[in-house]
Design an enzyme around this catalytic site. Structure first.
Site, short mmCIF file in Angstrom:
data_model
loop_
_atom_site.label_atom_id
_atom_site.label_comp_id
_atom_site.label_asym_id
_atom_site.label_seq_id
_atom_site.Cartn_x
_atom_site.Cartn_y
_atom_site.Cartn_z
N PRO A 88 -16.40 93.89 102.70
CA PRO A 88 -15.56 95.00 102.23
C PRO A 88 -14.89 95.75 103.37
CG PRO A 88 -17.73 95.08 101.21
CD PRO A 88 -17.80 94.07 102.30
N GLU A 115 -28.12 93.44 102.53
CA GLU A 115 -27.32 94.63 102.86
C GLU A 115 -26.21 94.29 103.84
OE1 GLU A 115 -29.07 96.26 100.12
OE2 GLU A 115 -27.72 97.58 101.25
N ARG A 153 -4.08 76.14 96.58
CA ARG A 153 -2.89 76.00 95.72
C ARG A 153 -1.62 75.80 96.53
NH1 ARG A 153 -2.91 77.94 90.72
NH2 ARG A 153 -0.79 78.72 90.86
N ASP A 168 4.73 81.77 91.26
CA ASP A 168 3.53 82.58 91.09
C ASP A 168 3.79 83.99 91.61
OD1 ASP A 168 1.82 80.94 89.89
OD2 ASP A 168 0.54 80.52 91.60
C1 9WO Z 1 -21.67 96.03 101.66
C2 9WO Z 1 -21.13 97.32 101.71
C3 9WO Z 1 -21.30 98.44 100.92
C4 9WO Z 1 -20.57 99.60 101.23
C5 9WO Z 1 -19.71 99.62 102.33
C6 9WO Z 1 -19.57 98.48 103.13
C7 9WO Z 1 -20.27 97.36 102.81
N1 9WO Z 1 -20.30 96.15 103.42
C8 9WO Z 1 -21.12 95.37 102.72
C9 9WO Z 1 -21.35 93.96 103.08
O1 9WO Z 1 -20.75 93.43 103.98
N2 9WO Z 1 -22.24 93.31 102.32
C10 9WO Z 1 -22.59 91.94 102.58
C11 9WO Z 1 -21.64 90.94 101.94
C12 9WO Z 1 -23.87 91.72 101.94
C13 9WO Z 1 -23.83 92.11 100.54
C14 9WO Z 1 -22.77 91.33 99.81
N3 9WO Z 1 -21.58 91.23 100.56
C15 9WO Z 1 -20.41 91.61 100.07
C16 9WO Z 1 -19.19 91.14 100.50
N4 9WO Z 1 -20.27 92.47 99.06
N5 9WO Z 1 -18.94 92.58 98.81
C17 9WO Z 1 -18.28 91.79 99.65
C18 9WO Z 1 -16.83 91.67 99.67
C19 9WO Z 1 -16.22 90.70 100.46
C20 9WO Z 1 -14.84 90.63 100.46
N6 9WO Z 1 -14.09 91.47 99.69
C21 9WO Z 1 -14.69 92.40 98.94
C22 9WO Z 1 -16.07 92.52 98.89
#
Ligand code: 9WO
Length: 250
Positions: A88, A115, A153, A168
């Site tokens: 994220p 985490e 794609r 698209d």
């Molecule tokens: C979790 C998180 C929560 C609040 C702010 C920042 C944060 N970073 C992460 C994170 O990197 N989490 C790891 C990867 C482990 C948990 C699951 N992960 C993840 C990747 N959750 N969401 C994503 C993600 C990846 C790409 N685009 C959007 C969300």
């Protein structure tokens, strides 16, 4: 093009990439996929891949060792492919990035869990962190699948008619036009008459007008980036006037 994916859930990746357009691209050899499971590279008796966070706090952290071993094994196959962590905190993925990565021989995608990943692994091995949006999901796998789909794609010969990729959404900076198929008349309404006219120039103009109009309504930020020619400007003004009269705004 090769995709190497580091993930604790290889079956999720393989099954999701085994269907549809991406599945056909795999079958025809237009792309290759290898999954690398860090748990296979955890050498303790319990195949441990996570550890408690230093400094305390909730949850667990993805350990360096199994990730590093899995990454090194993947790199033997993937060579100099960029190493991308789905996160994220990453730079936002978009169609321009998809086009850029579609030119590469390969991509190495790292899917975090728990985490997060030990920061020392990120600092040493990750070339770029990429986000698909401002939200948190349970792991990097679904974002990774989104990216492999968007990139695949764009590879030559993957879509039957490359024109459909061009039309698209986001391929030329505007949203897509509406699509219709049989029946011509349904409980939910009729197909716009212009699409039944057989007049291809009128149909093309109508579709362009709908694309420009949808972009004006839903994504004015995209519209701001475009240099509309005279024809597009006229079509958009037509759409706006029709829309305003439809909602009774002068
Ligand atoms: C979790 C998180 C929560 C609040 C702010 C920042 C944060 N970073 C992460 C994170 O990197 N989490 C790891 C990867 C482990 C948990 C699951 N992960 C993840 C990747 N959750 N969401 C994503 C993600 C990846 C790409 N685009 C959007 C969300």
């Amino acid at each position: 093009m090769r995709f190497d994916v580091l993930t604790l859930f290889p079956d999720l990746i393989r099954q999701a990439m085994g269907v549809g357009v991406v599945g056909r691209a795999l079958e025809t050899g237009k792309i290759a996929l290898d999954c690398w499971n860090p748990r296979d590279y955890a050498h303790d008796n319990y195949r441990t891949v996570d550890g408690r966070p230093y400094g305390g706090g909730p949850g667990m952290v993805f350990m360096i060792e199994p990730l590093r071993r899995a990454l090194f094994a993947a790199k033997e196959r993937s060579g100099a492919a960029p190493c991308v962590l789905l996160s994220p905190q990453g730079r936002r993925f978009d169609q321009d990035r998809a086009r850029q990565w579609a030119q590469l021989p390969g991509l190495l995608l790292i899917c975090g869990r728990y985490e997060g990943v030990d920061q020392r692994f990120v600092d040493r091995y990750v070339d770029e962190e990429i986000s698909i949006g401002d939200f948190v999901v349970s792991g990097g796998e679904l974002p990774a699948l989104t990216i492999t789909d968007a990139v695949t794609r764009l590879l030559p010969g993957v879509l039957h008619t490359d024109a459909s990729a061009i039309e698209d959404s986001f391929m030329d900076g505007v949203l897509d036009c509406p699509h219709y198929t049989r029946p011509e008349l349904a409980d939910e309404g009729a197909v716009p008459a212009v699409l039944l006219s057989g007049n291809h120039s009128m149909i093309a103009a109508w579709r362009r007008k709908q694309s420009l109009g949808a972009t004006w309504l839903r994504r004015p930020d995209l519209l701001g980036k475009l240099q509309l020619n005279k024809v597009d400007q006229r079509l958009l003004i037509e759409f706006i006037n029709e829309h305003r009269s439809k909602i009774g705004v002068q």
